[in-house]
Design a protein around this motif. Structure first.
Motif, PDB file in Angstrom:
ATOM      1  N   THR A   1      38.726  45.846  36.738  1.00 28.21           N
ATOM      2  CA  THR A   1      39.309  45.005  37.790  1.00 28.21           C
ATOM      3  C   THR A   1      38.454  45.044  39.051  1.00 28.21           C
ATOM      4  OG1 THR A   1      41.528  45.389  36.921  1.00 28.21           O
ATOM      5  CG2 THR A   1      41.376  44.611  39.192  1.00 28.21           C
ATOM      6  N   THR A   2      37.967  46.217  39.409  1.00 30.88           N
ATOM      7  CA  THR A   2      37.105  46.344  40.591  1.00 30.88           C
ATOM      8  C   THR A   2      35.822  45.542  40.403  1.00 30.88           C
ATOM      9  OG1 THR A   2      37.994  48.520  41.128  1.00 30.88           O
ATOM     10  CG2 THR A   2      35.824  47.986  42.038  1.00 30.88           C
TER      11      THR A   2
ATOM     12  N   ASN B   1      33.629  38.278  41.679  1.00 33.75           N
ATOM     13  CA  ASN B   1      34.233  37.046  42.215  1.00 33.75           C
ATOM     14  C   ASN B   1      33.876  36.859  43.681  1.00 33.75           C
ATOM     15  OD1 ASN B   1      35.427  36.223  39.816  1.00 33.75           O
ATOM     16  ND2 ASN B   1      37.334  37.312  40.228  1.00 33.75           N
ATOM     17  N   ASP B   2      33.929  37.943  44.455  1.00 31.49           N
ATOM     18  CA  ASP B   2      33.561  37.859  45.879  1.00 31.49           C
ATOM     19  C   ASP B   2      32.089  37.468  46.035  1.00 31.49           C
ATOM     20  OD1 ASP B   2      36.132  38.577  46.585  1.00 31.49           O
ATOM     21  OD2 ASP B   2      35.625  40.673  47.054  1.00 31.49           O
TER      22      ASP B   2
ATOM     23  N   ASN C   1      36.689  41.809  40.631  1.00 32.87           N
ATOM     24  CA  ASN C   1      36.952  41.395  42.015  1.00 32.87           C
ATOM     25  C   ASN C   1      35.668  41.299  42.830  1.00 32.87           C
ATOM     26  OD1 ASN C   1      39.702  41.202  41.540  1.00 32.87           O
ATOM     27  ND2 ASN C   1      40.144  43.261  42.296  1.00 32.87           N
TER      28      ASN C   1
END
Length: 153
Positions: A34-35, A41-42, A38
């Motif tokens: 998940t990290t 995506n950023d 994320n």
């Protein structure tokens, strides 16, 4: 792992293999999937990572002539000329530059006749005042990217 240099570490891992799975990245960087997701995506949202594309060996598919074209362009026509070059599928890079020329374009061609045809087509444009074309004799480095160094903080 701390998140201090996570973005740089993600980028460096992807430079090694752009097809690496999120799970492999997470394991390599010792963070959760998940990290990783994320942060990727950023990086994409910020335009730092623009795309995931293969590197093509153009020599192996018959485009073994690399030409570097330098063009002097009538000032007001610069954007029009760069658009023409940008739309030409064989142009890999087009730059507006400082110095004696206004534009540098790097393209891949099947042979010198192909280069010659493209140059002749370009030179029919009255806004191109002068051109200089060089043919690459030997590929030393091409499509090279560099790893990011951690920021000092």
């Amino acid at each position: 792992m701390t998140y201090e240099n996570l973005d740089q570490d993600l980028i460096n891992e992807l430079l090694g293999n752009g097809r690496t799975s999120l799970r492999s990245l997470a394991e390599e960087l010792d963070v959760s999937v998940t990290t990783v997701s994320n942060h990727l995506n950023d990086l994409e949202d910020e335009g730092i990572i623009e795309d995931y594309t293969p590197l093509i060996n153009y020599d192996k598919i018959g485009y073994d002539v690399t030409a570097v074209m330098q063009l002097k362009v009538e000032g007001s026509a610069l954007s029009g000329i760069t658009e023409i070059l940008e739309e030409h599928e064989q142009m890999l890079s087009v730059y507006e530059v400082t110095g004696d020329y206004d534009v540098i374009a790097i393209g891949k061609f099947k042979d010198t006749d192909d280069v010659n045809d493209q140059i002749k087509a370009l030179l029919t444009n009255p806004n191109i005042k002068q051109s200089n074309t060089s043919i690459a004799l030997n590929k030393v480095v091409e499509n090279e990217q560099f790893e990011l160094e951690p920021e000092e903080g």
